[in-house]
Motif scaffolding. Structure first.
Motif, PDB file in Angstrom:
ATOM      1  N   GLU A 173      38.852  33.569  38.519  1.00  0.00           N
ATOM      2  CA  GLU A 173      37.612  32.889  38.874  1.00  0.00           C
ATOM      3  C   GLU A 173      37.478  32.762  40.393  1.00  0.00           C
ATOM      4  N   ILE A 174      38.606  32.422  41.048  1.00  0.00           N
ATOM      5  CA  ILE A 174      38.558  32.221  42.502  1.00  0.00           C
ATOM      6  C   ILE A 174      38.411  33.557  43.236  1.00  0.00           C
ATOM      7  N   PHE A 175      39.248  34.530  42.849  1.00  0.00           N
ATOM      8  CA  PHE A 175      39.316  35.743  43.659  1.00  0.00           C
ATOM      9  C   PHE A 175      38.531  36.922  43.110  1.00  0.00           C
ATOM     10  N   PRO A 216      35.298  37.363  42.475  1.00  0.00           N
ATOM     11  CA  PRO A 216      34.125  37.699  43.277  1.00  0.00           C
ATOM     12  C   PRO A 216      34.487  38.322  44.627  1.00  0.00           C
ATOM     13  N   VAL A 217      35.593  37.813  45.228  1.00  0.00           N
ATOM     14  CA  VAL A 217      36.008  38.335  46.530  1.00  0.00           C
ATOM     15  C   VAL A 217      36.350  39.815  46.404  1.00  0.00           C
ATOM     16  N   GLU A 226      35.414  41.844  44.017  1.00  0.00           N
ATOM     17  CA  GLU A 226      34.197  42.569  43.648  1.00  0.00           C
ATOM     18  C   GLU A 226      33.358  42.912  44.883  1.00  0.00           C
ATOM     19  N   ASP A 227      33.258  41.953  45.785  1.00  0.00           N
ATOM     20  CA  ASP A 227      32.446  42.184  46.979  1.00  0.00           C
ATOM     21  C   ASP A 227      33.013  43.269  47.872  1.00  0.00           C
ATOM     22  N   GLN A 264      49.572  24.429  43.055  1.00  0.00           N
ATOM     23  CA  GLN A 264      48.987  24.839  44.333  1.00  0.00           C
ATOM     24  C   GLN A 264      49.803  25.954  44.983  1.00  0.00           C
ATOM     25  N   VAL A 269      49.248  29.204  43.189  1.00  0.00           N
ATOM     26  CA  VAL A 269      47.939  29.768  43.544  1.00  0.00           C
ATOM     27  C   VAL A 269      48.029  30.400  44.925  1.00  0.00           C
ATOM     28  N   GLN A 270      48.699  29.707  45.826  1.00  0.00           N
ATOM     29  CA  GLN A 270      48.802  30.225  47.187  1.00  0.00           C
ATOM     30  C   GLN A 270      49.576  31.545  47.226  1.00  0.00           C
ATOM     31  N   ALA A 307      47.453  34.169  45.720  1.00  0.00           N
ATOM     32  CA  ALA A 307      46.368  34.484  46.644  1.00  0.00           C
ATOM     33  C   ALA A 307      46.855  35.477  47.693  1.00  0.00           C
ATOM     34  N   ASN A 308      48.082  35.251  48.174  1.00  0.00           N
ATOM     35  CA  ASN A 308      48.644  36.152  49.174  1.00  0.00           C
ATOM     36  C   ASN A 308      48.821  37.559  48.613  1.00  0.00           C
ATOM     37  N   GLN A 316      45.476  39.159  48.195  1.00  0.00           N
ATOM     38  CA  GLN A 316      44.961  39.538  49.508  1.00  0.00           C
ATOM     39  C   GLN A 316      45.660  40.811  50.014  1.00  0.00           C
ATOM     40  N   LEU A 353      44.372  43.697  48.233  1.00  0.00           N
ATOM     41  CA  LEU A 353      42.998  43.942  48.658  1.00  0.00           C
ATOM     42  C   LEU A 353      42.970  44.725  49.971  1.00  0.00           C
ATOM     43  N   TRP A 401      37.364  23.890  45.975  1.00  0.00           N
ATOM     44  CA  TRP A 401      38.406  24.702  45.328  1.00  0.00           C
ATOM     45  C   TRP A 401      39.711  23.949  45.112  1.00  0.00           C
ATOM     46  N   PHE A 460      45.326  24.514  51.294  1.00  0.00           N
ATOM     47  CA  PHE A 460      45.869  25.557  52.167  1.00  0.00           C
ATOM     48  C   PHE A 460      44.805  26.625  52.336  1.00  0.00           C
ATOM     49  N   PRO A 488      43.698  30.187  51.775  1.00  0.00           N
ATOM     50  CA  PRO A 488      44.142  31.289  50.913  1.00  0.00           C
ATOM     51  C   PRO A 488      44.072  32.651  51.601  1.00  0.00           C
ATOM     52  N   THR A 489      43.834  32.680  52.881  1.00  0.00           N
ATOM     53  CA  THR A 489      43.693  33.892  53.701  1.00  0.00           C
ATOM     54  C   THR A 489      42.600  34.856  53.191  1.00  0.00           C
ATOM     55  N   THR A 490      42.325  34.762  51.917  1.00  0.00           N
ATOM     56  CA  THR A 490      41.274  35.613  51.360  1.00  0.00           C
ATOM     57  C   THR A 490      39.922  34.967  51.685  1.00  0.00           C
ATOM     58  N   SER A 491      38.869  35.809  51.719  1.00  0.00           N
ATOM     59  CA  SER A 491      37.567  35.268  52.100  1.00  0.00           C
ATOM     60  C   SER A 491      36.851  34.622  50.920  1.00  0.00           C
ATOM     61  N   VAL A 492      37.544  33.703  50.256  1.00  0.00           N
ATOM     62  CA  VAL A 492      36.970  33.028  49.097  1.00  0.00           C
ATOM     63  C   VAL A 492      35.682  32.298  49.462  1.00  0.00           C
ATOM     64  N   THR A 537      32.794  34.693  50.580  1.00  0.00           N
ATOM     65  CA  THR A 537      32.220  35.404  49.445  1.00  0.00           C
ATOM     66  C   THR A 537      31.264  34.521  48.655  1.00  0.00           C
ATOM     67  N   HIS A 538      31.694  33.323  48.364  1.00  0.00           N
ATOM     68  CA  HIS A 538      30.854  32.440  47.556  1.00  0.00           C
ATOM     69  C   HIS A 538      29.606  31.997  48.307  1.00  0.00           C
ATOM     70  N   ARG A 549      27.196  34.837  48.213  1.00  0.00           N
ATOM     71  CA  ARG A 549      26.553  34.943  46.894  1.00  0.00           C
ATOM     72  C   ARG A 549      25.513  33.853  46.687  1.00  0.00           C
TER      73      ARG A 549
END
Lengths: 427, 227
Positions: A299-301, A303-304, A306-307, A327, A330-331, A334-335, A338, A341, B184, B188, B190-194, B197-198, B201
């Motif tokens: 859910e969080i990543f 869309p990222v 996809e874009d 947490q 997730v972190q 996320a790394n 990323q 990606l 969210w 921290f 998340p280094t990603t462009s969460v 992006t949102h 959108r």
């Protein structure tokens, strides 16, 4: 209930006691030894008795004249070979065999065991001589019972000593083990504090205490140091930020603020890695269902990804639950996402198989000889120097994995790409 | 609000005090823990902003002493100590919030307002509203419907939450950190462009089809919603 549990624990522990295992082994060896020895002794003893009886019988027969001495008395039966009437069948069979020991199913003259011998009387007429063996048999039984009792006592004593030694040693081993467990769980104040008998177990306990003390000192030193570094670096960063915010609005200010944010982001990550590595215990750990986690990450990543015109898919089978800091997980994920990606292909797969969590991509992958290199902090492969990033991603993932007692594995994805796996099953 | 600020840094102290004053607060600024404690014992404040490492008496000790004497003034710790156990220490001492240096001033300001609202008895009527409106944009929190100029707009769960957060703060600067924490639940980066992006959108849905844009980016700082 708790008493039963404790007893059960103790028994389970006893099974692991090397002292007890050794004593059980020795007891079984001596038991086998005893059985063999007693068997041999009894057989030899019986043979000796039989030989002596036979010698006596032969002498008796030789000394007698059949006509005068024949007859049945409680102490001796003397018959010509052709006249065995009135005697039980085993006598005839023994005569046919040429003599031997027979065991009657009823008493004949108060004895059911007889030694039968075919001999010759003083006139050289073949005769059957038989005498009851009751007395010698009783002696043999007595001997056997003495031997068996002694053997039983010795074995029982060995076992008792083994158990006692096992329990005593077990207490100390359990204590050492508990201390190690507490240390592993992050309680660095744990000590065995147990030095009495000045033996090898005490040496181990003392060394353990010394090691724990040193560990505690080092950790507190590191903590103090990281607090100082944090203070000394965060304060100037805060000043920098304050000064930038005071500048008149404009693109230059925005760009500078962006850089300041990136700088504190990198610093935060360094501190976070250090913090996770230095952290102890599992405070704040909760039950995390890995499928829920995958869903949340999607859910969080999703869309990222996809874009960027790439795809993030999840592959979940028999998801497990783990004790974790959500947490942090997730972190870490996320790394990994990323990384995939930036360096990977257009397909990123988030996989949950039981206790295994992995992120893979179909990009060019990483040379397996460099796997060890890239999980070191700040290491970036030459090929990725040009892209954005601090080189801290995988170091953080590794710290998170270590913190959760999970194993981190890098492998080649098939047909191409990198797969990073966190396995929580080895807890 | 009347705010006590304990901050010994020669640059940060005046910057924070000045910023808060600009927002209409009355600020008593101290550089020494003991002075701050004396002041807080003698006078009524609406909020305490305490740095952890200051001369005289640590901010933590100041708050502990105050809480021991039944002083319940909301307190916000401002500190370079970001460790989780340092945070826990802060909350255990009776702190209500914790902000790590470096921070954007708006983050401090948002937390100050939040603590002020809590002191005034919860989130007031603003939170009780079920329909948020801004110009021609409306967001119905119960039916989960979003409309602009009468046109229905389909929002994903996170986009909805993001828009709700913005609509509750019209005209105010919102940083990426604030969004990560509030929308969210991530403490921290998340280094990603969460966030980006949102936001992009959300823009495609609420701004692109219309003449005026409601969501603007302030480079290096964050986002502002509304005219």
């Amino acid at each position: 209930m708790s008493l039963v549990n404790r007893l059960w624990d103790r028994i389970k522990w006893l099974r692991r006691s090397s002292m007890l295992r050794l004593s059980l082994l020795l007891s079984s060896i001596s038991a086998v030894g005893f059985v063999v020895a007693i068997f041999v002794a009894l057989t030899l003893g019986q043979n000796a008795i039989e030989r002596r009886v036979d010698a006596t019988l032969t002498a008796l027969a030789r000394a007698a004249v059949l006509e005068d001495a024949q007859g049945d008395t409680p102490s001796m039966i003397l018959r010509p070979l052709d006249n065995l009437r009135g005697l039980p069948m085993p006598f005839a069979r023994a005569v046919a065999r040429g003599g031997g020991t027979i065991d009657l199913d009823r008493n004949l003259f108060r004895s059911d065991v007889w030694r039968v011998l075919v001999a010759h009387d003083s006139n050289d007429v073949p005769v059957m001589v038989a005498i009851p063996l009751e007395e010698s048999d009783q002696a043999r039984e007595l001997l056997a019972s003495i031997l068996w009792t002694t053997a039983g006592l010795v074995i029982a004593l060995t076992l008792v000593i083994g158990f006692a030694a096992g329990i005593v040693a077990q207490r100390r081993v359990v204590r050492i083990n508990e201390t190690l467990g507490r240390l592993a769980a992050g309680d660095l104040t744990a000590r065995t504090g147990h030095q009495r008998s000045k033996d090898d177990l005490d040496d181990v306990a003392r060394q353990l205490d010394l090691t724990a003390a040193e560990l505690e000192r080092l950790v507190s030193q590191t903590r103090h140091l990281s607090a100082s570094i944090a203070h000394d670096l965060r304060t100037p960063l805060a000043r920098l930020r304050a000064q930038l915010e005071m500048l008149p609005p404009g693109d230059g200010r925005g760009a500078a603020l962006e850089e300041a944010t990136r700088l504190s982001g990198i610093f935060d990550t360094i501190m976070r890695v250090a913090r996770i590595e230095a952290a102890q215990g599992n405070d704040g750990f909760k039950t995390v269902a890995l499928d829920d986690l995958a869903q949340e990450l999607m859910e969080i990543f999703g869309p990222v990804v996809e874009d960027e015109n790439k795809q993030l898919q999840i592959d979940v089978t028999t998801p497990a639950q783990v004790q974790a800091d959500r947490q942090m997980l997730v972190q870490a994920m996320a790394n990994l996402i990323q990384n995939a990606l930036v360096h990977g292909g257009d397909q990123i797969t988030l996989l949950v198989h039981g206790h295994v969590l992995s992120v893979s991509d179909n990009g060019p992958g990483v040379d397996p000889t460099q796997f060890k290199e890239i999980i070191k902090p700040m290491v970036r492969l030459e090929t990725s120097r040009t892209t954005d990033g601090s080189g801290l991603g995988l170091a953080l993932v590794r710290a998170v994995a270590d913190r959760h007692g999970a194993t981190l594995k890098l492998s080649q994805n098939s047909p191409s790409g990198l797969r990073v796996t966190l396995n929580f099953a080895d807890l | 609000m009347r705010i006590l600020l304990l901050e010994d840094d020669k640059q940060l102290g005046p910057w924070i005090a000045g910023g808060l004053r600009e927002e209409g607060h009355v600020v008593d600024h101290f550089e020494d823990g003991k002075d701050a404690l004396m002041a807080a014992m003698g006078q009524e404040f609406d909020l305490l902003i305490l740095d952890r490492m200051v001369p005289g008496l640590d901010g933590l000790a100041v708050l502990k002493s105050l809480r021991a004497s039944k002083n319940v003034t909301p307190a916000l710790f401002l500190t370079a100590l970001a460790e989780v156990d340092a945070r826990v220490e802060g909350f255990d001492a009776g702190g209500d919030d914790y902000l790590t240096k470096p921070f954007a001033f708006v983050e401090l300001s948002a937390r100050v307002s939040a603590l002020g609202r809590r002191r005034d008895g919860g989130e007031s009527e603003e939170a009780a509203q079920t329909v948020l409106r801004h110009g021609d944009l409306s967001l119905d929190l119960l039916s989960r419907r979003c409309e602009r100029q009468g046109q229905g707009i389909d929002l994903m769960a996170k986009e909805f939450k993001l828009l709700e957060y913005f609509m509750r703060r019209p005209g105010r600067l919102v940083t990426r950190t604030m969004l990560l924490e509030q929308v969210w639940d991530m403490s921290f980066d998340p280094t990603t462009s969460v966030v980006e992006t949102h936001i992009s959108r959300l823009r495609t849905k609420i701004d692109k089809p219309f003449e005026t844009a409601l969501l603007r980016t302030r480079r290096g700082e964050g986002y502002v919603f509304g005219q």
